[in-house]
Scaffold this motif. Sequence first.
Motif, short mmCIF file in Angstrom:
data_model
loop_
_atom_site.label_atom_id
_atom_site.label_comp_id
_atom_site.label_asym_id
_atom_site.label_seq_id
_atom_site.Cartn_x
_atom_site.Cartn_y
_atom_site.Cartn_z
N ARG A 121 0.97 -1.10 0.12
CA ARG A 121 -0.18 -0.02 0.04
C ARG A 121 0.93 0.97 0.10
N THR A 122 0.49 2.29 -0.98
CA THR A 122 1.22 3.25 -0.90
C THR A 122 0.53 4.68 -0.22
N LEU A 123 0.93 5.15 0.82
CA LEU A 123 0.40 6.18 1.32
C LEU A 123 1.11 7.59 1.18
N ALA A 124 0.24 8.59 0.85
CA ALA A 124 0.95 9.85 0.56
C ALA A 124 0.31 10.92 1.40
N ALA A 125 1.23 11.57 2.03
CA ALA A 125 0.69 12.72 2.86
C ALA A 125 1.84 13.90 2.69
N ARG A 126 1.55 15.12 2.63
CA ARG A 126 2.13 16.07 2.65
C ARG A 126 3.26 16.03 1.82
N GLY A 127 2.87 15.72 0.60
CA GLY A 127 3.99 15.64 -0.51
C GLY A 127 5.17 14.37 -0.39
N GLU A 131 5.73 3.45 1.66
CA GLU A 131 5.07 2.14 1.21
C GLU A 131 4.74 1.28 2.40
N LYS A 132 3.75 0.61 2.67
CA LYS A 132 3.44 -0.32 3.72
C LYS A 132 3.27 -1.67 3.14
N PRO A 133 3.94 -2.73 3.81
CA PRO A 133 3.46 -3.82 3.24
C PRO A 133 2.04 -4.35 3.87
N LEU A 134 1.28 -5.28 2.97
CA LEU A 134 -0.25 -5.46 3.41
C LEU A 134 0.03 -6.80 4.22
N SER A 135 -0.91 -7.10 5.30
CA SER A 135 -1.33 -8.21 5.76
C SER A 135 -1.66 -9.24 4.90
N VAL A 136 -1.81 -10.70 5.12
CA VAL A 136 -2.55 -11.55 4.42
C VAL A 136 -4.01 -11.10 4.14
N LYS A 137 -4.65 -10.88 5.34
CA LYS A 137 -5.94 -10.28 4.96
C LYS A 137 -6.12 -9.15 4.17
N GLU A 138 -5.54 -8.38 4.18
CA GLU A 138 -5.38 -6.89 3.37
C GLU A 138 -5.07 -7.31 1.96
N GLY A 139 -4.01 -8.20 1.72
CA GLY A 139 -3.56 -8.75 0.55
C GLY A 139 -5.02 -9.55 -0.12
#
Length: 187
Positions: A121-127, A131-139
């Motif tokens: 997952r890519t999170l964008a805040a204030r420019g 990147e954050k890895p997903l859990s199995v459930k989120e995948g």
Amino acid sequence: SATSTSSIRCWPASTTRRGRRCKCRATLTTTSLRRAATPSRSPASTISAILAPCPRLSATGFEKQAQLTLWAILAAILHLGNVRFEGSVDDCKVSNEGLLEVISQLLQVSVQELKHALTRRTLAARGQTVEKPLSVKEGIYARDALAKAMYERTFTFVVSTINKAVHVPSASTVGGKQTVIGVLDIY
């Protein structure tokens, strides 16, 4: 291990209004894809080798290339349902990566891009982007969301193409009754 028997068919080969049967006998199954696939042939060209243009789709405004693209997207959606994840609570990875190769060729994207979309997952805040890895459930959720989004856009394309082909003015009446052609899809 169980094999997938998912299939996509042309509209049932029933008799049309004029008493003719559809000449399209196309059935796209994961088994037929495996049989027609060769090491030198991509999944997309395998689909084009299996399926001839469907007369019904051609009559409703679908060009040959649009039909092949439609079948490739639907095959990719079917294959996405077979993607499995493994890993920990913090990080997941695709356990059957060979399947990603098939899906990426069908969608004409790189395997890395597809894997990244399903496991990060890519999170964008204030420019800044993080990147954050997903859990199995989120995948699993990401896989299902991708399949649903592709299906929704494909369905919208099909309906809009059919609407263009059967363009009916908004106030059309036949014999004093308003005529409507509707398409219903529940998923």
